[in-house]
Every structure is written in structure tokens, then in C-alpha cells.
Write a protein that holds these residues in place. Structure first.
Motif, PDB file in Angstrom:
ATOM      1  N   ASN A  32      48.770 -20.461 -23.107  1.00 37.80           N
ATOM      2  CA  ASN A  32      48.698 -19.676 -24.351  1.00 37.80           C
ATOM      3  C   ASN A  32      47.340 -19.921 -25.010  1.00 37.80           C
ATOM      4  O   ASN A  32      47.239 -20.615 -26.023  1.00 37.80           O
ATOM      5  CB  ASN A  32      49.854 -20.098 -25.269  1.00 37.80           C
ATOM      6  N   GLN A  34      43.944 -20.343 -26.971  1.00 40.74           N
ATOM      7  CA  GLN A  34      43.544 -20.190 -28.368  1.00 40.74           C
ATOM      8  C   GLN A  34      42.054 -19.906 -28.505  1.00 40.74           C
ATOM      9  O   GLN A  34      41.527 -19.854 -29.629  1.00 40.74           O
ATOM     10  CB  GLN A  34      43.906 -21.459 -29.152  1.00 40.74           C
ATOM     11  N   HIS A  38      40.067 -22.049 -22.718  1.00 39.94           N
ATOM     12  CA  HIS A  38      41.036 -23.044 -23.206  1.00 39.94           C
ATOM     13  C   HIS A  38      41.624 -23.745 -21.987  1.00 39.94           C
ATOM     14  O   HIS A  38      42.493 -23.209 -21.286  1.00 39.94           O
ATOM     15  CB  HIS A  38      42.127 -22.390 -24.050  1.00 39.94           C
TER      16      HIS A  38
END
Ligand code: 5GP
Ligand code: ZN
Length: 114
Positions: A32, A34, A38
């Protein structure tokens, strides 16, 4: 460690986009992200949190930062700057209880962090 998702990734028992590996560590893309870059850098040894590290883990922790730096260079985010984050404990927002360094780069960062 049974039931630890990052141990499973390190043992190749769970899928991940692995970008680096050596005897002590492994690095993969955060599921996920950011930031445009990442990456999570983890020790292969299961350590729940930096708070639990002992003197015998000193070199390992230093190694993880060195690996993060190498990856930042390889991914071309080091010239503009990047951020390394280690969340330590529940109030920090730590969600996965296996030590990991977040390498965030490719965009402007603000301070203080949330
Ligand atoms: P923490 O909040 O513990 O510092 O960060 C945990 C990070 O691990 C989060 O950024 C989250 O997106 C990432 N993450 C959690 N589960 C998985 C997973 O199964 N695979 C990958 N690649 N990243 C994960
Ligand atoms: Zn683990």
C-alpha cells in the motif's frame, strides 16, 4: 515465526515484489505505497520491534540502514532525498510486528510526520 506475514515473505511462503536479498535481510515493495517509491527492508530474523533489539542485534540494525541506502541509490531517489521510517510500538502506528524500515522517496515530504 509462525503467523508473521513478513517471516512468510522472507521464507518465500507468501508473495511479494522482492527487490533485494542477502543473508541477513530482504527488501520488497510495500503493498500500500505512500510514495512513488515505498520499499520495506526487513531482517530475516524475527524481531517484533526495535524496542526488543539487544546488543547482539546492533550490527544487524546497522546493516538494514546500509541496505536501505544502497536501494535508495539503485532506485535513484537519493539525490533528491528520501525518508527512512521505523515505527516502534503501537502509538507510532506499527501494524506489522516484525521490524521493518520504510524507505519512502520520489515526492516532497512534510514535517512533522502525522
Ligand atoms: P507499519 O505500520 O507496521 O510500520 O507498516 C507496515 C507496512 O507493511 C504498511 O505500510 C503496509 O502497507 C505493509 N504491509 C502489510 N502487509 C503487507 C504484505 O502482506 N505485503 C507487503 N508487501 N506489505 C505489507
Ligand atoms: Zn516475523
Amino acid at each position: 515465526m509462525k503467523d508473521c506475514i513478513f517471516c512468510k515473505i522472507a521464507e518465500k511462503k507468501a508473495p511479494a515484489s522482492i527487490i533485494y536479498e542477502d543473508d541477513l535481510s530482504i527488501a520488497f515493495k510495500d503493498i500500500n505505497p505512500q510514495a512513488p517509491t515505498h520499499i520495506l527492508i526487513i531482517p530475516k530474523k524475527h524481531l517484533r520491534t526495535v524496542v526488543e533489539a539487544t546488543e547482539e542485534d546492533k550490527e544487524l540494525l546497522g546493516h538494514l540502514i546500509y541496505v536501505a541506502n544502497t536501494i535508495a541509490n539503485d532506485l535513484n531517489v537519493s539525490n533528491k532525498g528520501f525518508r527512512l521510517v521505523i515505527n516502534c510500538g503501537s502509538q507510532s502506528g506499527q501494524m506489522v510486528w516484525h521490524v521493518h524500515i520504510h524507505l519512502l522517496g520520489g515526492r516532497h515530504m512534510t514535517w512533522p510526520p502525522g
